[in-house]
Design a protein around this motif. Structure first.
Motif, PDB file in Angstrom:
ATOM      1  N   ALA A  11      38.642  55.220  53.911  1.00 14.51           N
ATOM      2  CA  ALA A  11      38.264  56.635  53.803  1.00 14.51           C
ATOM      3  C   ALA A  11      38.437  57.125  52.368  1.00 14.51           C
ATOM      4  O   ALA A  11      37.581  57.845  51.844  1.00 14.51           O
ATOM      5  CB  ALA A  11      39.086  57.483  54.771  1.00 14.51           C
ATOM      6  N   ASP A  12      39.528  56.743  51.719  1.00 13.36           N
ATOM      7  CA  ASP A  12      39.744  57.149  50.329  1.00 13.36           C
ATOM      8  C   ASP A  12      38.687  56.576  49.410  1.00 13.36           C
ATOM      9  O   ASP A  12      38.276  57.226  48.451  1.00 13.36           O
ATOM     10  CB  ASP A  12      41.128  56.716  49.846  1.00 13.36           C
ATOM     11  CG  ASP A  12      42.201  57.730  50.170  1.00 13.36           C
ATOM     12  OD1 ASP A  12      41.861  58.879  50.523  1.00 13.36           O
ATOM     13  OD2 ASP A  12      43.378  57.374  50.059  1.00 13.36           O
ATOM     14  N   SER A  13      38.227  55.364  49.689  1.00 11.87           N
ATOM     15  CA  SER A  13      37.239  54.730  48.819  1.00 11.87           C
ATOM     16  C   SER A  13      35.888  55.442  48.871  1.00 11.87           C
ATOM     17  O   SER A  13      35.095  55.298  47.947  1.00 11.87           O
ATOM     18  CB  SER A  13      37.074  53.253  49.179  1.00 11.87           C
ATOM     19  OG  SER A  13      36.333  53.100  50.382  1.00 11.87           O
ATOM     20  N   ALA A  26      35.693  64.104  51.493  1.00  7.56           N
ATOM     21  CA  ALA A  26      36.799  64.747  52.192  1.00  7.56           C
ATOM     22  C   ALA A  26      36.690  64.354  53.658  1.00  7.56           C
ATOM     23  O   ALA A  26      35.753  64.748  54.347  1.00  7.56           O
ATOM     24  CB  ALA A  26      36.732  66.253  52.015  1.00  7.56           C
ATOM     25  N   PHE A  27      37.627  63.560  54.119  1.00 12.44           N
ATOM     26  CA  PHE A  27      37.514  62.942  55.436  1.00 12.44           C
ATOM     27  C   PHE A  27      38.842  62.996  56.161  1.00 12.44           C
ATOM     28  O   PHE A  27      39.901  62.861  55.552  1.00 12.44           O
ATOM     29  CB  PHE A  27      37.100  61.477  55.248  1.00 12.44           C
ATOM     30  CG  PHE A  27      37.031  60.695  56.503  1.00 12.44           C
ATOM     31  CD1 PHE A  27      35.884  60.682  57.260  1.00 12.44           C
ATOM     32  CD2 PHE A  27      38.130  59.982  56.952  1.00 12.44           C
ATOM     33  CE1 PHE A  27      35.820  59.957  58.439  1.00 12.44           C
ATOM     34  CE2 PHE A  27      38.080  59.252  58.120  1.00 12.44           C
ATOM     35  CZ  PHE A  27      36.917  59.248  58.858  1.00 12.44           C
ATOM     36  N   ALA A  32      40.550  63.071  49.047  1.00 12.50           N
ATOM     37  CA  ALA A  32      39.613  64.172  48.783  1.00 12.50           C
ATOM     38  C   ALA A  32      39.894  65.349  49.725  1.00 12.50           C
ATOM     39  O   ALA A  32      39.740  66.509  49.348  1.00 12.50           O
ATOM     40  CB  ALA A  32      38.173  63.695  48.928  1.00 12.50           C
ATOM     41  N   ARG A  33      40.306  65.054  50.955  1.00  5.32           N
ATOM     42  CA  ARG A  33      40.678  66.119  51.901  1.00  5.32           C
ATOM     43  C   ARG A  33      41.933  66.832  51.396  1.00  5.32           C
ATOM     44  O   ARG A  33      42.052  68.042  51.520  1.00  5.32           O
ATOM     45  CB  ARG A  33      40.902  65.518  53.294  1.00  5.32           C
ATOM     46  CG  ARG A  33      41.315  66.481  54.365  1.00  5.32           C
ATOM     47  CD  ARG A  33      40.362  67.602  54.639  1.00  5.32           C
ATOM     48  NE  ARG A  33      39.034  67.163  54.982  1.00  5.32           N
ATOM     49  CZ  ARG A  33      37.985  67.986  55.040  1.00  5.32           C
ATOM     50  NH1 ARG A  33      38.117  69.271  54.829  1.00  5.32           N
ATOM     51  NH2 ARG A  33      36.804  67.534  55.335  1.00  5.32           N
ATOM     52  N   ASP A  34      42.859  66.097  50.805  1.00  4.26           N
ATOM     53  CA  ASP A  34      44.041  66.715  50.183  1.00  4.26           C
ATOM     54  C   ASP A  34      43.603  67.836  49.243  1.00  4.26           C
ATOM     55  O   ASP A  34      44.119  68.949  49.297  1.00  4.26           O
ATOM     56  CB  ASP A  34      44.812  65.712  49.300  1.00  4.26           C
ATOM     57  CG  ASP A  34      45.661  64.710  50.035  1.00  4.26           C
ATOM     58  OD1 ASP A  34      45.688  64.714  51.271  1.00  4.26           O
ATOM     59  OD2 ASP A  34      46.303  63.912  49.340  1.00  4.26           O
ATOM     60  N   ILE A  69      46.255  70.251  51.286  1.00  3.90           N
ATOM     61  CA  ILE A  69      47.285  69.784  52.220  1.00  3.90           C
ATOM     62  C   ILE A  69      47.429  68.280  51.998  1.00  3.90           C
ATOM     63  O   ILE A  69      46.471  67.537  52.209  1.00  3.90           O
ATOM     64  CB  ILE A  69      46.898  70.052  53.687  1.00  3.90           C
ATOM     65  CG1 ILE A  69      46.719  71.546  53.928  1.00  3.90           C
ATOM     66  CG2 ILE A  69      47.943  69.471  54.637  1.00  3.90           C
ATOM     67  CD1 ILE A  69      46.108  71.871  55.273  1.00  3.90           C
ATOM     68  N   PRO A  70      48.599  67.818  51.566  1.00  5.68           N
ATOM     69  CA  PRO A  70      48.763  66.378  51.360  1.00  5.68           C
ATOM     70  C   PRO A  70      48.773  65.601  52.675  1.00  5.68           C
ATOM     71  O   PRO A  70      49.168  66.126  53.721  1.00  5.68           O
ATOM     72  CB  PRO A  70      50.099  66.251  50.634  1.00  5.68           C
ATOM     73  CG  PRO A  70      50.790  67.544  50.814  1.00  5.68           C
ATOM     74  CD  PRO A  70      49.767  68.576  51.192  1.00  5.68           C
ATOM     75  N   ALA A  71      48.351  64.362  52.602  1.00 10.54           N
ATOM     76  CA  ALA A  71      48.291  63.511  53.795  1.00 10.54           C
ATOM     77  C   ALA A  71      49.632  63.450  54.510  1.00 10.54           C
ATOM     78  O   ALA A  71      49.675  63.475  55.741  1.00 10.54           O
ATOM     79  CB  ALA A  71      47.833  62.104  53.408  1.00 10.54           C
TER      80      ALA A  71
END
Length: 91
Positions: free
Chosen positions: A28-30, A34-35, A50-52, A57-59
Motif C-alpha cells: 500500500a505504501d509503495s 492514500a489507502f 500517504a493516508r497519514d 493520523i499516523p498509522a
C-alpha cells in the motif's frame, strides 16, 4: 506437499496473518496513494503513509481501531461496502 509459498492457504495462523498484513502495508505504501483497509468489523488493518499525511493520523494510532473512531464520516460508506460488496472511493 504444498509449496512454501502456499503453505498458509486455508485457515491462516497468527504468524502468517502478521506477515500478510506487513506485506500488504508495504505494498500500500509503495502505491503512493492514500489507502487504508478494514476488516469485517470495520477495524483498520492497513494504513498507508500517504493516508497519514492526508488525514494527519499516523498509522500507529489508526491500526486496530474502528473507522468510526478514526474518521466517523467514513463509517457509513464503509458499511455500504460490507452490505453491497462494491468498492468505494472515500476521501
Amino acid at each position: 506437499m504444498p509449496s512454501q509459498k502456499n503453505a498458509h492457504v486455508g485457515k491462516p495462523d497468527g504468524d502468517s496473518r502478521q506477515r500478510d498484513f506487513a506485506w500488504f502495508g508495504r505494498f500500500a505504501d509503495s502505491l503512493g496513494d492514500a489507502f487504508y483497509a478494514l476488516d469485517s468489523q470495520l477495524c483498520c488493518t492497513s494504513w498507508s503513509s500517504a493516508r497519514d499525511r492526508l488525514w494527519d493520523i499516523p498509522a500507529q494510532e489508526a491500526l486496530g481501531r474502528p473507522i468510526r473512531e478514526i474518521c466517523p464520516e467514513a463509517e457509513e460508506a464503509c458499511q455500504s461496502v460490507l452490505r453491497t460488496g462494491e468498492p468505494r472511493r472515500i476521501i
